[in-house]
Design an enzyme around this catalytic site. Sequence first.
Site, PDB file in Angstrom:
ATOM      1  CB  CYS A 272      -8.160  -0.021  -4.334  1.00 30.57           C
ATOM      2  SG  CYS A 272      -7.842  -1.167  -5.690  1.00 30.57           S
TER       3      CYS A 272
ATOM      4  CG  ASP B 265      -6.007  -5.649  -0.237  1.00 28.25           C
ATOM      5  OD1 ASP B 265      -6.703  -4.924  -0.979  1.00 28.25           O
ATOM      6  OD2 ASP B 265      -5.000  -5.228   0.355  1.00 28.25           O
TER       7      ASP B 265
ATOM      8  CD  GLN C 176      -3.101  -0.862   0.255  1.00 29.92           C
ATOM      9  OE1 GLN C 176      -3.087   0.098  -0.521  1.00 29.92           O
ATOM     10  NE2 GLN C 176      -4.083  -1.735   0.276  1.00 29.92           N
TER      11      GLN C 176
END
Length: 684
Positions: free
Chosen positions: A632, A604, A450
Amino acid sequence: PGHAPTATTESGISMKDASQKQSRPIIAPTSKRLREGSCGDGYEGQIRINSRRRENCRRTEASSEEYGSRDSSKVASASGHEADYDRERIFVGTNGPEKGGVPTICLLDPQPEQASAVGLDRDIRDVVCPLWSTPYESQLVYKYRKVDDAMCKLTKAIIKQSKQERSRGLSNRSRVPGWVIEANKLRGGCAAPLLGILRSPVLDGYRNKSEFSIGLDVNEKPTVGFNIGLFKEGLTAVSGPENCRHISPIAKTLASALQSFIRSENDGIDGNGHHLPVWNKSTGTGFWRLLTVREGGVAPPAGHWVKWKRTPLDNKKHAGADAERAHVEYFEPMLSQKDDDGLPSLSTSSPPEVMVIIQVSLSGHDTCTVRKTCKRAADVLRIAASHALPRPFSLKRLLMQVHNGVSNAAGPNAQLFDLENGNTSTAKQISISENLCGLRFSLSATAFFQVNTCAADILYQIAGEWASPHGRSLVLDICCGTGTIGITLAKKVQKVIGVDIVEDAIEDAKANATVNGITNCEWIAGRAENVLPSILKTYAPLVTPSERPGLTKARYSAPSAEESGSEGLSWPDRCHKGELDVSMDNAIRDSKSYPFDDIVAIADPPRAGLHRNVLLALRKESCVRRLVYVSCNPDTMAADCAELCKPQGPDGMSGGVPFTPIKAMAVDLFPHTRHCEAVVLLER
């Protein structure tokens, strides 16, 4: 600071210039000075984007009993004017005499603009961080609404599927899940309570990885920065990152140093009489292509995630049936004035670890000249780092990546060499370290991590808390990257299995587990859609059977016994008829016979979301009773969650018991951009 703010559209154009480009007026003529992009005549410093304007605005609502859809293309106010035009949606008016008549801009649903509309005069900040001039409070409101809209799309998808089932003559067997009814009744269609948004602890210079294109600027000078537009629109010029708020001081220093070096070398000629030019996308020729700066150990400690939670004033619809609790918890102010500040981007507790990767194309260039030039470039970068402000830093790795493709997106197996001596480098030799959630992580050149370390810290905190694993849980870390989420949970669970397609990331995950003393993790390199089904098939028999498998907290409206063709059977029997013998003896039900009590999945994925085969595998295996989805891209998250939550077949259970969305949270990992992370908890 020091001058009156300019009234601009979101793309950074003054309102006067923008109005000349539009076929209709961009704003109502509330003030000539305002229309010309100035805030004089007593308004200096008072023009603002006002997120609380909603209380005085009438929003056009599209009537829909089931969907609760909203149309925000028009906004009106008794004290202002309505602006409705092609790309931007900006309300311009005043707060009224009681507020001193302060001009107010209400930015609603900013839309992506085309680069060609601005051309070569475009401000690079409007390309890479388009909300750079928007107050942070308004950024958070916009991103919160973005996740809220995605959660409403999830509800709409289930309703649409139910309608399609009824149109096929299956109305007697098609039931809407109970959570959909609750969502429409209590939350305006939002699939689960959206508890708020976690703001980023660091607002400026937060990126720990920056990638700069190397090309010619509008004056045809070699420049290290960002492309001002899209190649397909004929915009190949590059502009420097000096004023970009999200880029770190370290990255700016190195970009400026390399740019100065390339410009000074621009007249240098190699042995073949050829320049070492910057990359030309139009012709596919050149040498200098891309500069990547990765930083580790620079982020300050974020603390517990609760201190960064913010909740909108209009969040009553997410409070559920508990009105008293809603009044206390969901009507707190969105932000205090100090929230336009944040933690410093550079920690002073430890020296940073910095990796530099310069991507080049060797095609048609003399090897000896390339080696000498790269050595000089490395020397320049080290000198710049040693004299950097506000404090010097050292460069741990200086690398050259060779890539001859048309696009700068090199594959994971692209060759890497030491920039100073030309020796081949391996992943283990080129890693740097980063601190996250009290642990230390190793990052290779191409591994995913990230980009906002502080915000990632609080993101993983809440993901871990919502997963609620215990000492006998098996955690599946899907798209695990360098193993950050799984390793932070490893000491609380029985075992962690991480899956990622990037082999270097898996090697990093193994190293990270070792560095942190973690021994109960298994890391698998491969596509999740290929390996996850076999993982579930292997471990599902090792999970303690449940009295009501897969129905821990699901609120699905169960079909009647007559509809399901199972009259006389209990609900657990009807759900899993033919799949599970619920008359197991006590010895089989004894948890001591099984190493795991449950399987908890944490996903994720990249922006495209999870592969369909992954969704099918998670849905089919009832031992996966809890799923934390970190995304995201809220829109793809909504689509994936719809596949996991929608009833299938006459009894709703075909393909596995559907999940139920329990709660959601927005997380701002990317201040000054439109992007936003979302976390959703699904259970069954």
